[in-house]
Design a protein around this motif. Structure first.
Motif, PDB file in Angstrom:
ATOM      1  N   UNK A 174       0.785  -1.242   0.056  1.00 16.42           N
ATOM      2  CA  UNK A 174       0.159  -0.043   0.046  1.00 16.42           C
ATOM      3  C   UNK A 174       0.924   1.098   0.023  1.00 16.42           C
ATOM      4  N   UNK A 175       2.097   1.004  -0.390  1.00 16.43           N
ATOM      5  CA  UNK A 175       2.959   2.336  -0.801  1.00 16.43           C
ATOM      6  C   UNK A 175       3.670   2.909   0.420  1.00 16.43           C
ATOM      7  N   UNK A 176       4.154   2.146   1.484  1.00 14.80           N
ATOM      8  CA  UNK A 176       5.001   2.510   2.224  1.00 14.80           C
ATOM      9  C   UNK A 176       6.169   1.539   2.452  1.00 14.80           C
ATOM     10  N   UNK A 177       7.086   2.131   2.267  1.00 16.14           N
ATOM     11  CA  UNK A 177       8.473   1.599   2.399  1.00 16.14           C
ATOM     12  C   UNK A 177       9.004   1.593   3.919  1.00 16.14           C
ATOM     13  N   UNK A 178       8.603   2.624   4.732  1.00 14.38           N
ATOM     14  CA  UNK A 178       8.975   2.686   5.943  1.00 14.38           C
ATOM     15  C   UNK A 178       7.826   2.009   7.018  1.00 14.38           C
ATOM     16  N   UNK A 179       8.216   0.953   7.664  1.00  9.06           N
ATOM     17  CA  UNK A 179       7.276   0.092   8.483  1.00  9.06           C
ATOM     18  C   UNK A 179       6.702   0.849   9.687  1.00  9.06           C
ATOM     19  N   UNK A 180       7.828   1.691  10.270  1.00  8.89           N
ATOM     20  CA  UNK A 180       7.202   2.626  11.497  1.00  8.89           C
ATOM     21  C   UNK A 180       6.069   3.604  10.996  1.00  8.89           C
ATOM     22  N   UNK A 181       6.305   4.127   9.906  1.00  2.44           N
ATOM     23  CA  UNK A 181       5.525   5.435   9.266  1.00  2.44           C
ATOM     24  C   UNK A 181       4.009   4.586   8.927  1.00  2.44           C
ATOM     25  N   UNK A 182       4.189   3.452   8.348  1.00  2.00           N
ATOM     26  CA  UNK A 182       2.831   2.833   7.870  1.00  2.00           C
ATOM     27  C   UNK A 182       2.161   2.300   9.485  1.00  2.00           C
ATOM     28  N   UNK A 183       2.847   1.765  10.281  1.00  2.48           N
ATOM     29  CA  UNK A 183       2.341   1.601  11.695  1.00  2.48           C
ATOM     30  C   UNK A 183       1.589   2.798  12.348  1.00  2.48           C
ATOM     31  N   UNK A 184       2.228   4.035  12.232  1.00  2.00           N
ATOM     32  CA  UNK A 184       1.777   5.246  12.786  1.00  2.00           C
ATOM     33  C   UNK A 184       0.627   5.677  12.107  1.00  2.00           C
ATOM     34  N   UNK A 185       0.714   5.775  10.833  1.00  2.00           N
ATOM     35  CA  UNK A 185      -0.633   6.161  10.147  1.00  2.00           C
ATOM     36  C   UNK A 185      -1.648   5.031  10.110  1.00  2.00           C
ATOM     37  N   UNK A 186      -1.318   3.651  10.160  1.00  2.00           N
ATOM     38  CA  UNK A 186      -2.346   2.803  10.639  1.00  2.00           C
ATOM     39  C   UNK A 186      -3.167   2.894  11.623  1.00  2.00           C
ATOM     40  N   UNK A 187      -2.521   2.985  12.826  1.00  2.00           N
ATOM     41  CA  UNK A 187      -2.838   3.333  14.067  1.00  2.00           C
ATOM     42  C   UNK A 187      -3.787   4.759  14.361  1.00  2.00           C
ATOM     43  N   UNK A 188      -3.331   5.810  13.673  1.00  2.00           N
ATOM     44  CA  UNK A 188      -4.214   7.041  13.784  1.00  2.00           C
ATOM     45  C   UNK A 188      -5.412   6.632  13.201  1.00  2.00           C
ATOM     46  N   UNK A 189      -5.220   5.962  12.040  1.00  2.00           N
ATOM     47  CA  UNK A 189      -6.735   5.815  11.064  1.00  2.00           C
ATOM     48  C   UNK A 189      -7.635   4.895  11.932  1.00  2.00           C
ATOM     49  N   UNK A 190      -7.017   3.941  12.167  1.00  2.00           N
ATOM     50  CA  UNK A 190      -7.941   2.779  12.901  1.00  2.00           C
ATOM     51  C   UNK A 190      -8.213   3.002  14.432  1.00  2.00           C
ATOM     52  N   UNK A 191      -7.138   3.519  14.984  1.00  2.00           N
ATOM     53  CA  UNK A 191      -7.093   3.561  16.504  1.00  2.00           C
ATOM     54  C   UNK A 191      -6.453   2.221  17.088  1.00  2.00           C
ATOM     55  N   UNK A 192      -6.130   1.272  16.288  1.00  2.00           N
ATOM     56  CA  UNK A 192      -5.227  -0.011  16.760  1.00  2.00           C
ATOM     57  C   UNK A 192      -3.977  -0.361  15.746  1.00  2.00           C
ATOM     58  N   UNK A 193      -3.106  -0.852  16.381  1.00  2.00           N
ATOM     59  CA  UNK A 193      -2.164  -1.333  15.484  1.00  2.00           C
ATOM     60  C   UNK A 193      -2.268  -2.320  14.411  1.00  2.00           C
ATOM     61  N   UNK A 194      -1.580  -2.453  13.487  1.00  2.00           N
ATOM     62  CA  UNK A 194      -1.508  -3.444  12.482  1.00  2.00           C
ATOM     63  C   UNK A 194      -1.640  -4.755  12.911  1.00  2.00           C
ATOM     64  N   UNK A 195      -0.712  -5.063  14.062  1.00  2.00           N
ATOM     65  CA  UNK A 195      -0.637  -6.256  14.677  1.00  2.00           C
ATOM     66  C   UNK A 195      -2.097  -6.527  15.221  1.00  2.00           C
ATOM     67  N   UNK A 196      -2.707  -5.859  15.759  1.00  2.86           N
ATOM     68  CA  UNK A 196      -4.087  -6.118  16.314  1.00  2.86           C
ATOM     69  C   UNK A 196      -4.960  -6.836  15.303  1.00  2.86           C
ATOM     70  N   UNK A 197      -4.824  -6.469  14.123  1.00  2.00           N
ATOM     71  CA  UNK A 197      -5.765  -7.044  13.256  1.00  2.00           C
ATOM     72  C   UNK A 197      -5.157  -8.225  12.599  1.00  2.00           C
ATOM     73  N   UNK A 198      -3.748  -8.358  12.773  1.00  2.00           N
ATOM     74  CA  UNK A 198      -3.385  -9.857  12.420  1.00  2.00           C
ATOM     75  C   UNK A 198      -3.522 -10.861  13.325  1.00  2.00           C
ATOM     76  N   UNK A 199      -3.320 -10.552  14.582  1.00  2.00           N
ATOM     77  CA  UNK A 199      -3.714 -11.121  15.886  1.00  2.00           C
ATOM     78  C   UNK A 199      -5.071 -11.578  15.527  1.00  2.00           C
ATOM     79  N   UNK A 200      -6.002 -10.585  15.282  1.00  2.00           N
ATOM     80  CA  UNK A 200      -7.427 -11.047  15.371  1.00  2.00           C
ATOM     81  C   UNK A 200      -7.736 -12.167  14.265  1.00  2.00           C
ATOM     82  N   UNK A 201      -6.977 -11.856  13.054  1.00  2.00           N
ATOM     83  CA  UNK A 201      -7.062 -13.002  11.917  1.00  2.00           C
ATOM     84  C   UNK A 201      -6.796 -14.438  12.526  1.00  2.00           C
TER      85      UNK A 201
END
Length: 248
Positions: free
Chosen positions: A217-244
């Motif tokens: 989805x266009x992010x080469x920097x994992x920290x930048x992606x995780x920060x943006x994702x958390x601000x958008x959904x209120x949860x980290x990417x790993x939360x949705x991975x664990x939920x899966x």
């Protein structure tokens, strides 16, 4: 979805006449009682079958002649610019009235972050319903379809406004204006939504490492992606991975 700045609460008003203005839009949705309201000198009332819509910057006066409760949503102007194109008072049919009652019940039960996120998603749906029913129709511009298709195909690459404008045969100013007019968001906001929705889909339905999801989805920097994702959904990417993983 950027819901961080939305504010939704139950309010009661006094019988004293008051007036002010603010830099955000406001929805006043009926729960109990009546609120007499004047919006830019348009007189009306919020009642069981009528809601009030106050655009950002509008002078408005109000008072309540009896006991009352209203569901009030403060909506940042950049999230829903279409509210400026709606009437100050809109009639609520039975379906809208039931939906508002359900939103109120959901809010009263809120006790955690998940509930707040659900409320905001429901509020976004209500905004869409109001736009569909009461906004004047706007003919879709074919150049916006070109821009949208390009963005959907380029989620994994950086996309600049100048690139998008050139592909759509528009100036950057025209591009931004048409996106606001037709989609109620900027090109950057639209691209962010596409990327965040795609990332969540991949996290919930695949075994791709989070780093690879970010790159998709266009992010080469994992920290930048995780920060943006958390601000958008209120949860980290790993939360949705664990939920899966838990629901397999």
């Amino acid at each position: 979805m950027n819901s961080a700045r939305l504010k939704l609460e139950l309010r009661s008003y006094s019988d004293e006449v008051a007036s002010h203005h603010h830099d955000h839009h406001q929805l006043v949705l009926p729960v109990d009682g009546e609120l007499c309201l004047s919006v830019n000198q348009v007189e009306g009332a919020v009642t069981a079958r009528q809601a009030g819509i106050i655009p950002a910057g509008a002078d408005h006066g109000f008072y309540a002649p009896s006991a009352n409760r209203f569901l009030v949503a403060d909506v940042p102007a950049d999230i829903a610019p279409m509210l400026e194109r709606l009437p100050a008072f809109v009639q609520l049919d039975l379906a809208l009235s039931h939906y508002i009652a359900f939103l109120c019940q959901q809010m009263q039960r809120s006790d955690n972050q998940d509930s707040t996120e659900t409320e905001h998603q429901m509020l976004h749906l209500l905004l869409q319903l109001l736009q569909q029913r009461f906004a004047l129709p706007v003919k879709q511009d074919r150049r916006i379809d070109v821009a949208r298709t390009y963005l959907e195909q380029q989620l994994h690459r950086p996309v600049s406004l100048s690139q998008l404008a050139a592909i759509s045969h528009l100036s950057i100013r025209q591009l931004s204006s048409l996106f606001q007019q037709h989609l109620d968001r900027s090109p950057q906001q639209y691209l962010l939504e596409l990327r965040m929705h795609k990332a969540r889909q991949l996290l919930e339905s695949s075994d791709l490492q989070v780093q690879l999801v970010a790159e998709q989805v266009g992010y080469t920097n994992l920290a930048a992606f995780s920060d943006r994702f958390r601000r958008y959904y209120g949860k980290s990417p790993r939360h949705f991975r664990q939920h899966n993983k838990q629901h397999r």
